[in-house]
Motif scaffolding. Structure first.
Motif, PDB file in Angstrom:
ATOM      1  N   ASP A  39       0.916  -1.272  -0.143  1.00  0.00           N
ATOM      2  CA  ASP A  39       0.046   0.071  -0.109  1.00  0.00           C
ATOM      3  C   ASP A  39       0.739   1.379  -0.027  1.00  0.00           C
ATOM      4  N   SER A  40       1.989   1.299  -0.983  1.00  0.00           N
ATOM      5  CA  SER A  40       2.832   2.330  -1.019  1.00  0.00           C
ATOM      6  C   SER A  40       3.688   2.642   0.188  1.00  0.00           C
ATOM      7  N   GLN A  41       3.636   1.773   0.966  1.00  0.00           N
ATOM      8  CA  GLN A  41       4.635   2.037   2.226  1.00  0.00           C
ATOM      9  C   GLN A  41       5.800   1.020   2.010  1.00  0.00           C
ATOM     10  N   LYS A  42       6.937   1.795   2.285  1.00  0.00           N
ATOM     11  CA  LYS A  42       8.294   0.780   2.206  1.00  0.00           C
ATOM     12  C   LYS A  42       8.213  -0.260   3.807  1.00  0.00           C
ATOM     13  N   ILE A  43       8.365  -1.611   3.520  1.00  0.00           N
ATOM     14  CA  ILE A  43       8.177  -2.370   4.576  1.00  0.00           C
ATOM     15  C   ILE A  43       9.336  -2.058   5.507  1.00  0.00           C
ATOM     16  N   LYS A  44      10.408  -1.737   4.992  1.00  0.00           N
ATOM     17  CA  LYS A  44      11.641  -1.508   5.890  1.00  0.00           C
ATOM     18  C   LYS A  44      11.421  -0.290   6.824  1.00  0.00           C
ATOM     19  N   ASN A  45      10.427   0.499   6.542  1.00  0.00           N
ATOM     20  CA  ASN A  45      10.007   1.663   7.511  1.00  0.00           C
ATOM     21  C   ASN A  45       8.770   1.284   8.559  1.00  0.00           C
ATOM     22  N   LEU A  46       8.414  -0.042   8.248  1.00  0.00           N
ATOM     23  CA  LEU A  46       7.304  -0.463   9.023  1.00  0.00           C
ATOM     24  C   LEU A  46       7.702  -0.981  10.394  1.00  0.00           C
ATOM     25  N   ASN A  47       6.995  -0.906  11.474  1.00  0.00           N
ATOM     26  CA  ASN A  47       7.249  -1.429  12.626  1.00  0.00           C
ATOM     27  C   ASN A  47       7.021  -3.027  12.359  1.00  0.00           C
ATOM     28  N   LEU A  48       8.008  -4.040  12.817  1.00  0.00           N
ATOM     29  CA  LEU A  48       7.909  -5.491  12.543  1.00  0.00           C
ATOM     30  C   LEU A  48       6.793  -5.816  12.828  1.00  0.00           C
ATOM     31  N   SER A  49       6.442  -5.779  14.127  1.00  0.00           N
ATOM     32  CA  SER A  49       5.145  -6.528  14.876  1.00  0.00           C
ATOM     33  C   SER A  49       4.009  -6.162  13.871  1.00  0.00           C
ATOM     34  N   SER A  50       3.724  -4.830  13.580  1.00  0.00           N
ATOM     35  CA  SER A  50       2.577  -4.340  12.906  1.00  0.00           C
ATOM     36  C   SER A  50       2.578  -4.919  11.452  1.00  0.00           C
ATOM     37  N   LEU A  51       3.802  -4.930  10.746  1.00  0.00           N
ATOM     38  CA  LEU A  51       3.726  -5.540   9.591  1.00  0.00           C
ATOM     39  C   LEU A  51       3.197  -6.961   9.578  1.00  0.00           C
ATOM     40  N   ARG A  52       3.956  -7.760  10.549  1.00  0.00           N
ATOM     41  CA  ARG A  52       3.507  -9.164  10.455  1.00  0.00           C
ATOM     42  C   ARG A  52       2.111  -9.541  10.928  1.00  0.00           C
ATOM     43  N   LYS A  53       1.747  -8.563  11.599  1.00  0.00           N
ATOM     44  CA  LYS A  53       0.306  -8.806  12.237  1.00  0.00           C
ATOM     45  C   LYS A  53      -0.760  -9.210  11.142  1.00  0.00           C
ATOM     46  N   GLU A  54      -0.380  -8.239   9.919  1.00  0.00           N
ATOM     47  CA  GLU A  54      -1.033  -8.358   8.835  1.00  0.00           C
ATOM     48  C   GLU A  54      -0.922  -9.519   7.744  1.00  0.00           C
ATOM     49  N   ILE A  55       0.108 -10.599   8.165  1.00  0.00           N
ATOM     50  CA  ILE A  55       0.628 -11.316   7.198  1.00  0.00           C
ATOM     51  C   ILE A  55       0.599 -12.688   8.076  1.00  0.00           C
ATOM     52  N   SER A  56      -0.173 -13.776   7.321  1.00  0.00           N
ATOM     53  CA  SER A  56      -0.238 -15.176   7.897  1.00  0.00           C
ATOM     54  C   SER A  56       0.800 -16.050   6.992  1.00  0.00           C
ATOM     55  N   ILE A  57       1.376 -16.913   7.506  1.00  0.00           N
ATOM     56  CA  ILE A  57       2.213 -17.798   6.635  1.00  0.00           C
ATOM     57  C   ILE A  57       1.689 -19.424   6.955  1.00  0.00           C
ATOM     58  N   VAL A  58       1.482 -19.866   5.767  1.00  0.00           N
ATOM     59  CA  VAL A  58       0.962 -21.353   6.057  1.00  0.00           C
ATOM     60  C   VAL A  58       2.106 -22.294   4.915  1.00  0.00           C
ATOM     61  N   ASP A  59       2.771 -23.012   5.908  1.00  0.00           N
ATOM     62  CA  ASP A  59       4.021 -23.807   5.080  1.00  0.00           C
ATOM     63  C   ASP A  59       3.942 -25.132   5.528  1.00  0.00           C
ATOM     64  N   GLN A  60       5.099 -25.922   5.087  1.00  0.00           N
ATOM     65  CA  GLN A  60       5.512 -27.117   5.454  1.00  0.00           C
ATOM     66  C   GLN A  60       6.112 -27.089   6.921  1.00  0.00           C
ATOM     67  N   ASN A  61       6.646 -25.932   7.289  1.00  0.00           N
ATOM     68  CA  ASN A  61       7.731 -25.854   8.511  1.00  0.00           C
ATOM     69  C   ASN A  61       7.117 -25.484   9.398  1.00  0.00           C
ATOM     70  N   ILE A  62       5.666 -25.655   9.938  1.00  0.00           N
ATOM     71  CA  ILE A  62       5.103 -25.071  10.956  1.00  0.00           C
ATOM     72  C   ILE A  62       5.578 -25.620  12.495  1.00  0.00           C
ATOM     73  N   THR A  63       5.723 -24.406  13.334  1.00  0.00           N
ATOM     74  CA  THR A  63       6.256 -24.582  14.614  1.00  0.00           C
ATOM     75  C   THR A  63       5.234 -25.109  15.377  1.00  0.00           C
ATOM     76  N   LEU A  64       5.203 -26.282  16.122  1.00  0.00           N
ATOM     77  CA  LEU A  64       4.204 -26.567  16.895  1.00  0.00           C
ATOM     78  C   LEU A  64       4.844 -26.709  18.380  1.00  0.00           C
ATOM     79  N   PHE A  65       4.234 -26.461  19.354  1.00  0.00           N
ATOM     80  CA  PHE A  65       4.600 -26.655  20.889  1.00  0.00           C
ATOM     81  C   PHE A  65       4.144 -27.880  21.606  1.00  0.00           C
TER      82      PHE A  65
END
Length: 218
Positions: A39-65
């Protein structure tokens, strides 16, 4: 350029740079040159937690506890209600295996989900993404080593998850490729072609070869 609300596929032979490109978006590592904008914002300028809050990753290397099924889903949203967690489990096709576990949602799954099958772990990963309800979904499709009924369940869950979301997928299945609004063809760390399936089959020799060798025969 990736259009919001659509599905975009990355295809290419192993080692072509697909996973690297996917990992740059949530800044698992930063690009050495160039810029990524959301959305026209450089991701390097964004707070890391606010960036990742809007992203979900689904892959084969899921970390479970080494915890309960319930808490492993809840990890995606700490303040989630019981209803939200149950709904995420339902939408991700987890309920059929959870209800067969000895203690249902309270079953301990072992370190990295050792007591679950690959398909069950994958579905927990999808449940977390439903619970998080982020705007961007990054998806490395599960391997074809899963049995066909499990694969069908995962495909169904992913179809619901990615509806109207900005989805970037490393595609291994014909159905995903055909359903993608745009496909980027990667080779040796570069995007060398893009378009939809019909355009690329006509105009891209590399895509045509990749499709015939890797995808068509799966």
């Amino acid at each position: 350029e990736i259009v919001g609300g659509n599905m975009t596929a990355l295809v290419g032979h192993s080692g072509s740079g697909k996973s690297t490109l996917l990992n740059l978006i949530p800044r698992i590592y930063d690009s050495s040159s160039g810029e990524i904008l959301i959305d026209s914002q450089k991701i390097k300028n964004l707070n890391l937690s606010s960036l990742r809050k809007e992203i979900s990753i689904v892959d084969q290397n899921i970390t479970l506890f080494d915890d309960t099924v319930y808490n492993n889903i809840k990890y995606a949203k700490e303040n989630a209600s019981k209803e939200e967690i149950y709904k995420a489990a339902e939408l991700s096709m987890c309920l059929d295996f959870i209800n067969n576990l000895e203690n249902k949602f309270e079953t301990l799954i072992g370190e990295n989900g050792v007591r679950l099958s690959g398909g069950e772990r994958q579905r927990l990963s999808i449940a977390r993404a439903f619970l998080k309800n982020s705007k961007i979904i990054l998806l490395d499709e599960p391997t074809s080593s899963l049995d066909s009924s499990t694969e069908e369940k995962i495909e169904k869950a992913l179809k619901i998850l990615t509806k109207d979301k900005t989805t970037i997928v490393i595609a291994h299945r014909i159905s995903t490729i055909l359903n993608s609004n745009k496909i980027f063809v990667m080779d040796r760390g570069e995007v060398i072609d893009h378009g939809n399936h019909d355009q690329l089959i006509k105009n891209s020799e590399i895509y045509k070869n990749f499709y015939n060798r890797q995808i068509k025969n799966n």
